[in-house]
Motif scaffolding. Structure first.
Motif, PDB file in Angstrom:
ATOM      1  N   GLU A   5      49.722  50.984 -28.042  1.00 46.77           N
ATOM      2  CA  GLU A   5      50.393  51.093 -26.749  1.00 46.77           C
ATOM      3  C   GLU A   5      49.857  50.045 -25.773  1.00 46.77           C
ATOM      4  N   ILE A   6      48.528  49.873 -25.785  1.00 50.43           N
ATOM      5  CA  ILE A   6      47.913  48.848 -24.929  1.00 50.43           C
ATOM      6  C   ILE A   6      48.425  47.464 -25.321  1.00 50.43           C
ATOM      7  N   GLU A   7      48.488  47.204 -26.640  1.00 48.29           N
ATOM      8  CA  GLU A   7      48.912  45.888 -27.124  1.00 48.29           C
ATOM      9  C   GLU A   7      50.348  45.571 -26.720  1.00 48.29           C
ATOM     10  N   SER A   8      51.261  46.515 -26.971  1.00 47.44           N
ATOM     11  CA  SER A   8      52.664  46.264 -26.641  1.00 47.44           C
ATOM     12  C   SER A   8      52.864  46.154 -25.133  1.00 47.44           C
ATOM     13  N   LYS A   9      52.110  46.939 -24.371  1.00 46.98           N
ATOM     14  CA  LYS A   9      52.210  46.892 -22.905  1.00 46.98           C
ATOM     15  C   LYS A   9      51.895  45.487 -22.381  1.00 46.98           C
ATOM     16  N   TRP A  10      50.762  44.935 -22.812  1.00 42.25           N
ATOM     17  CA  TRP A  10      50.329  43.651 -22.261  1.00 42.25           C
ATOM     18  C   TRP A  10      51.101  42.470 -22.847  1.00 42.25           C
ATOM     19  N   GLN A  11      51.530  42.604 -24.094  1.00 42.92           N
ATOM     20  CA  GLN A  11      52.345  41.538 -24.669  1.00 42.92           C
ATOM     21  C   GLN A  11      53.656  41.385 -23.899  1.00 42.92           C
ATOM     22  N   LYS A  12      54.238  42.506 -23.479  1.00 38.09           N
ATOM     23  CA  LYS A  12      55.473  42.458 -22.691  1.00 38.09           C
ATOM     24  C   LYS A  12      55.218  41.838 -21.320  1.00 38.09           C
ATOM     25  N   ILE A  13      54.113  42.223 -20.692  1.00 34.97           N
ATOM     26  CA  ILE A  13      53.784  41.677 -19.369  1.00 34.97           C
ATOM     27  C   ILE A  13      53.529  40.169 -19.459  1.00 34.97           C
ATOM     28  N   TRP A  14      52.766  39.750 -20.470  1.00 38.79           N
ATOM     29  CA  TRP A  14      52.498  38.313 -20.638  1.00 38.79           C
ATOM     30  C   TRP A  14      53.807  37.533 -20.810  1.00 38.79           C
ATOM     31  N   ALA A  15      54.718  38.104 -21.636  1.00 37.64           N
ATOM     32  CA  ALA A  15      55.994  37.431 -21.889  1.00 37.64           C
ATOM     33  C   ALA A  15      56.840  37.382 -20.615  1.00 37.64           C
ATOM     34  N   ASP A  16      56.911  38.518 -19.901  1.00 37.65           N
ATOM     35  CA  ASP A  16      57.720  38.581 -18.678  1.00 37.65           C
ATOM     36  C   ASP A  16      57.215  37.606 -17.615  1.00 37.65           C
ATOM     37  N   GLN A  17      55.904  37.462 -17.534  1.00 40.54           N
ATOM     38  CA  GLN A  17      55.314  36.590 -16.513  1.00 40.54           C
ATOM     39  C   GLN A  17      55.105  35.151 -17.012  1.00 40.54           C
ATOM     40  N   GLU A  18      55.524  34.889 -18.249  1.00 40.36           N
ATOM     41  CA  GLU A  18      55.347  33.551 -18.849  1.00 40.36           C
ATOM     42  C   GLU A  18      53.912  33.062 -18.663  1.00 40.36           C
ATOM     43  N   ALA A  19      52.992  33.940 -19.022  1.00 36.69           N
ATOM     44  CA  ALA A  19      51.573  33.673 -18.772  1.00 36.69           C
ATOM     45  C   ALA A  19      51.050  32.452 -19.521  1.00 36.69           C
ATOM     46  N   TYR A  20      51.702  32.092 -20.628  1.00 36.81           N
ATOM     47  CA  TYR A  20      51.169  31.017 -21.469  1.00 36.81           C
ATOM     48  C   TYR A  20      52.045  29.765 -21.459  1.00 36.81           C
ATOM     49  N   LYS A  21      52.954  29.692 -20.510  1.00 37.02           N
ATOM     50  CA  LYS A  21      53.856  28.546 -20.453  1.00 37.02           C
ATOM     51  C   LYS A  21      53.143  27.351 -19.839  1.00 37.02           C
ATOM     52  N   ALA A  22      53.159  26.238 -20.545  1.00 38.66           N
ATOM     53  CA  ALA A  22      52.526  25.016 -20.044  1.00 38.66           C
ATOM     54  C   ALA A  22      53.451  24.334 -19.041  1.00 38.66           C
ATOM     55  N   ASP A  23      52.869  23.732 -18.033  1.00 34.73           N
ATOM     56  CA  ASP A  23      53.647  22.982 -17.047  1.00 34.73           C
ATOM     57  C   ASP A  23      53.930  21.580 -17.579  1.00 34.73           C
ATOM     58  N   ALA A  24      55.173  21.129 -17.391  1.00 37.84           N
ATOM     59  CA  ALA A  24      55.524  19.773 -17.836  1.00 37.84           C
ATOM     60  C   ALA A  24      54.751  18.735 -17.047  1.00 37.84           C
ATOM     61  N   LYS A  25      54.525  19.012 -15.774  1.00 31.35           N
ATOM     62  CA  LYS A  25      53.742  18.130 -14.918  1.00 31.35           C
ATOM     63  C   LYS A  25      52.718  18.974 -14.171  1.00 31.35           C
ATOM     64  N   SER A  26      51.534  18.452 -14.019  1.00 29.57           N
ATOM     65  CA  SER A  26      50.491  19.209 -13.331  1.00 29.57           C
ATOM     66  C   SER A  26      49.394  18.264 -12.879  1.00 29.57           C
ATOM     67  N   THR A  27      48.735  18.668 -11.801  1.00 29.83           N
ATOM     68  CA  THR A  27      47.565  17.902 -11.348  1.00 29.83           C
ATOM     69  C   THR A  27      46.317  18.334 -12.113  1.00 29.83           C
ATOM     70  N   LYS A  28      46.440  19.427 -12.871  1.00 25.74           N
ATOM     71  CA  LYS A  28      45.315  19.893 -13.679  1.00 25.74           C
ATOM     72  C   LYS A  28      45.086  18.942 -14.863  1.00 25.74           C
ATOM     73  N   PRO A  29      43.879  18.897 -15.374  1.00 27.35           N
ATOM     74  CA  PRO A  29      43.677  18.143 -16.626  1.00 27.35           C
ATOM     75  C   PRO A  29      44.420  18.845 -17.755  1.00 27.35           C
ATOM     76  N   LYS A  30      44.934  18.086 -18.710  1.00 28.14           N
ATOM     77  CA  LYS A  30      45.689  18.700 -19.811  1.00 28.14           C
ATOM     78  C   LYS A  30      44.772  19.047 -20.971  1.00 28.14           C
ATOM     79  N   TYR A  31      45.194  20.032 -21.755  1.00 27.11           N
ATOM     80  CA  TYR A  31      44.505  20.344 -23.013  1.00 27.11           C
ATOM     81  C   TYR A  31      45.571  20.785 -24.001  1.00 27.11           C
ATOM     82  N   TYR A  32      45.665  20.061 -25.110  1.00 27.82           N
ATOM     83  CA  TYR A  32      46.677  20.305 -26.131  1.00 27.82           C
ATOM     84  C   TYR A  32      45.977  20.875 -27.354  1.00 27.82           C
ATOM     85  N   ALA A  33      46.152  22.190 -27.566  1.00 32.79           N
ATOM     86  CA  ALA A  33      45.539  22.869 -28.708  1.00 32.79           C
ATOM     87  C   ALA A  33      46.636  23.239 -29.698  1.00 32.79           C
TER      88      ALA A  33
END
Length: 798
Positions: A5-33
């Motif tokens: 239940e914990i896993e499905s709860k947070w996976q949905k929240i991460w997906a809804d908030q696009e928590a892992y989406k990389a920005d096409a442009k950013s002032t941050k340093p990039k890291y490509y893993a």
């Protein structure tokens, strides 16, 4: 809440908030893993995938928390034999089974909490992807790096296709374990050999495991020597050989040529013809791998003779299957006195063995010695003799200095259906023409069935309407072979940063920002296949002005295998397979992720232990109980100040975990967190000041539990977005140190003293050790060697 239940709860929240989406442009340093993308098989995720994908995910989560704009994508290497074999058996189009497998694989990967940016997903079997694979192939074709040639190939009658050397294991196909034989066939080749020297030299640019770099060096196989011409008795042709030891030509007592060598027919005498024919037929049934691996010496005398260009002596010419036509010149001079393989061959067939190197021992002598029985080379050392011999053969126009490579051109065509079609038309006069760019992609047509013919004609040849081409004045036939599986994977890392681009394979802007890949994780079995091919394609793109980098992967890491409980490789036949899903269902995804890390160093093979995962689950449960009351589920943290010992250990833990993640030492990261948790229980500490940073450190390893505890402690936003905790260097320093005490250089015990302790204090503490006092025998030290924190050595007269 239960783990699922914990896993499905947070996976949905991460997906809804696009928590892992990389920005096409950013002032941050990039890291490509990047993880090596999987073939989407119907069997789903196994332990090998968990071991492969968890390291990159940990680093990606850590780098995001450290303020990097992180690109951590996932896709599918979707062209492959299993889908085609299933299609042959059932008639179901490979695209259908592949799509189903991808859907299943994607859902399973999401279940394990991997922080992929799914908005950039790719599949190499989609036309909008392989359009650009075909486009890059045309760049190779335009630059003269793609050509057709009749070559001896590894033909698998059962699979009815040609296989590359890296697709063969122990003389059988990697897929299915079917026998492989050698037959001549016209194939597409890529001139990777044009890049041999750069592929070799540029290994010094990258941060790769040394064993991987060395394996590529050996595969490329650079050797320096001489190309020497031998005249052939009664034949106008000359026999060319390459040798790294031209100084030993006077010791050549026979020649060996590959059974496929074009001279064989010309030099074979009538009396030897039947034996030669039988031997050639037997050799054709052996794969190249078998021919290289065999230790048995076989061969047949042709009846022909070469003439030694130095002393004009006749040398018998043999054929033997250990000489390959597509390496070097397909012929060697044999010097049995100074080469073990040649010596064994000569002994077996009673051929002359000549000494041309001075040594005390019996022949064969393979070391370095002065030249003897070699006319103008006598008395010279190896290097002197090589230099003089090369000068001589060049002066006499019978040879030249040359560099050779073991690396051979990449066999780039397959007689399969499920692969990228070649964007090439062959005109009636045999000329090869590129399909116009606006006709890409050349898509796979429907065919009556997916099976190649017995003679190797590809399935695409069955669709005659597709094969025959007549457009814009160009008339001809399409190439019916398809590209190998490695085609789409040789450039996919360029596509992720710009995966939706329908105008070009990728924009220069995206490549300049994201390339090279900062961390690439995958198995070492790809060392001389995918990893080499990717470097080659990147260099071609660089030369064509289409890539800002000439090396694709800045840092490479290999994960070890998760072995069965018996210490053997997991396999159904051994009955030692541990299903990832069953473990995750029982212990939770986070426990499985942590345990895979805790088993041992990332790069080592590690046996599975059920009792071990119990311990990791208890560790996670203990962290939860520090935050949440098990019975009431209420938060039990407080805002109390940290005891000094807890504060110091917290900062040491932050420092240790940070450094360990940077070094991919995940097992010691978890060990350090375990030590800190023990200290919290010992001191009965429930302070937010300790638990919030602890949960942040835990997040890369156990993201679901970390997110749940972060929420319980009312942390701001998502813990996956929280800035990584900082450590204070001064709190990471120890006040005391344990150091050894020696008497006359022999260890007698240890003392714990302050880092500021002077010699008098250290000596006083040392004298309290019984073994030290006994060794001194009541005498005062004549000399004391003391370096605080390092050494205390008491010197007494003997």
């Amino acid at each position: 809440m239960k783990y699922d239940e914990i896993e499905s709860k947070w996976q949905k929240i991460w997906a809804d908030q696009e928590a892992y989406k990389a920005d096409a442009k950013s002032t941050k340093p990039k890291y490509y893993a990047l993880d090596m993308f999987p073939y989407p098989s119907g069997s789903g995720l196994h332990m090998g995938h968990i071991a492969s994908y968890t390291p990159g995910d940990i680093v990606s989560r850590y780098k995001r928390a450290k303020g990097f704009n992180v690109l951590h994508p996932m896709g599918f290497d979707a062209f492959g034999l299993p889908a085609e074999q299933f299609a042959i058996q059932t008639g179901v189009h490979p695209a259908i089974t592949t799509e189903k497998s991808i859907d299943s694989f994607r859902a399973t990967l999401q279940k394990y909490g991997f922080s992929y940016d799914w908005s950039r997903e790719i599949s190499t079997a989609e036309p909008d992807y392989y359009k650009w694979t075909q486009s890059i192939f045309l760049k190779l074709f335009e630059r003269g790096l793609a050509y057709q040639k009749e070559v001896p190939v590894n033909w698998c009658p059962e699979l009815k296709t040609v296989l590359a050397n890296d697709e063969i294991v122990d003389g059988k196909s990697e897929r299915g374990g079917h026998p492989v034989i050698r037959v001549p066939m016209r194939q597409w080749m890529l001139k990777i050999t044009d890049y041999a020297e750069r592929l070799l030299n540029d290994l010094d640019k990258v941060d790769w495991p040394e064993r991987t770099k060395e394996a590529q060096r050996n595969w490329i196989g650079k050797s320096e020597g001489a190309l020497v011409k031998f005249k052939v008795k009664n034949v106008s042709d000359e026999l060319e050989i390459f040798t790294t030891r031209p100084d030993t030509i006077f010791g050549a007592s026979f020649m060996v040529v590959a059974p496929e060598h074009p001279l064989v027919k010309k030099i074979t005498t009538e009396s030897q013809a039947a034996k030669i024919t039988n031997y050639i037929q037997a050799t054709s049934k052996k794969s190249e791998v078998d021919r290289k691996a065999t230790t048995e010496k076989t061969g047949v005398f042709t009846g022909g003779f070469a003439i030694n260009p130095l002393n004009k002596k006749e040398i018998p010419i043999w054929i033997a299957d250990y000489v390959m036509m597509d390496y070097g010149t397909g012929a060697i001079m044999a010097v049995p006195g100074h080469d073990e393989r040649d010596f064994e061959f000569a002994k077996k067939f009673d051929l002359p063995i000549l000494r041309v190197l001075e040594s005390e021992g019996e022949l064969p002598f393979t070391g370095e010695g002065k030249l003897v029985n070699s006319e103008f080379l006598n008395g010279l050392s190896k290097n002197e003799a090589i230099k003089k011999m090369i000068a001589h053969v060049e002066k006499e126009n019978i040879g030249k200095k040359q560099i050779n490579y073991k690396l051979r051109d990449w066999l780039f065509s397959r007689q399969r259906y499920w692969g990228e079609p070649f964007p090439i038309i062959q005109t009636p006069d045999g000329t090869l023409k590129a399909v116009p760019a606006d006709e890409l992609p050349v898509t796979l047509p429907d065919v009556a069935n997916y099976e190649p013919s017995e003679t190797g004609e590809a399935p695409l040849a069955k669709n005659e309407a597709w094969v025959h081409y007549h457009k814009n004045g160009l008339i001809g036939k399409r190439i019916t072979d398809t590209m190998p599986g490695a085609a789409g994977s040789s450039w996919y890392f360029f596509r992720y940063p710009d995966s939706k681009n329908d105008k070009e394979a990728y924009s220069q802007e995206s490549a300049k920002y994201w390339m090279p890949v900062d961390l690439y994780v995958g198995g070492s079995e790809h060392t001389v296949g995918h990893l080499l091919y990717s470097r080659f394609w990147t260099k071609v793109l660089f030369d064509a002005g289409l890539s800002p980098v000439d090396e694709p992967f800045k840092k490479l890491a290999h994960q070890g295998m998760i072995l069965g409980p018996d210490g053997e490789k997991m396999s159904k036949s051994r009955g030692n397979v541990i299903a990832a899903d069953s473990v995750a269902n029982e212990y939770g995804v986070d426990a499985l992720r942590c345990y895979v890390c805790f088993l041992g160093p990332m790069e080592k093979d590690k046996p599975w232990s059920s009792s071990g995962i119990d311990g990791v689950k208890r560790f996670l449960d203990r962290i939860s109980r520090l935050v949440v009351n098990e019975e009431t589920q209420s938060c039990v943290v407080d805002d109390s100040a940290l005891p000094p010992e807890v504060e110091k250990l917290l900062h040491k833990t932050i420092k240790k975990v940070s450094e360990d993640i940077e070094n991919l030492s995940f097992n010691t990261s978890i060990s350090q967190m375990m030590i800190f948790v023990n200290e919290l229980y010992k001191t009965e500490c429930h302070s937010k000041k300790a638990l919030m940073p602890l949960v942040q450190l835990l997040q890369p390893f156990a993201p679901h539990i970390a997110e749940q505890l972060w929420e319980k402690m009312q942390g701001t936003g998502l813990v996956v977005n929280a800035a990584w905790p900082q450590f204070k260097a001064e709190l990471c320093q120890d006040d005391t140190v344990t150091m050894g005490v020696q008497v006359n250089g022999k260890m007698r015990g240890t003392i714990e003293i302050a880092l500021t302790a002077d010699e008098k204090t250290a000596l006083s503490e040392a004298m309290k050790i019984t073994a030290v006092a006994s060794a001194l025998g009541g005498k005062a030290p004549a000399k004391v060697i003391y370096k605080v924190g390092k050494i205390l050595n008491l010197i007494v007269p003997q």
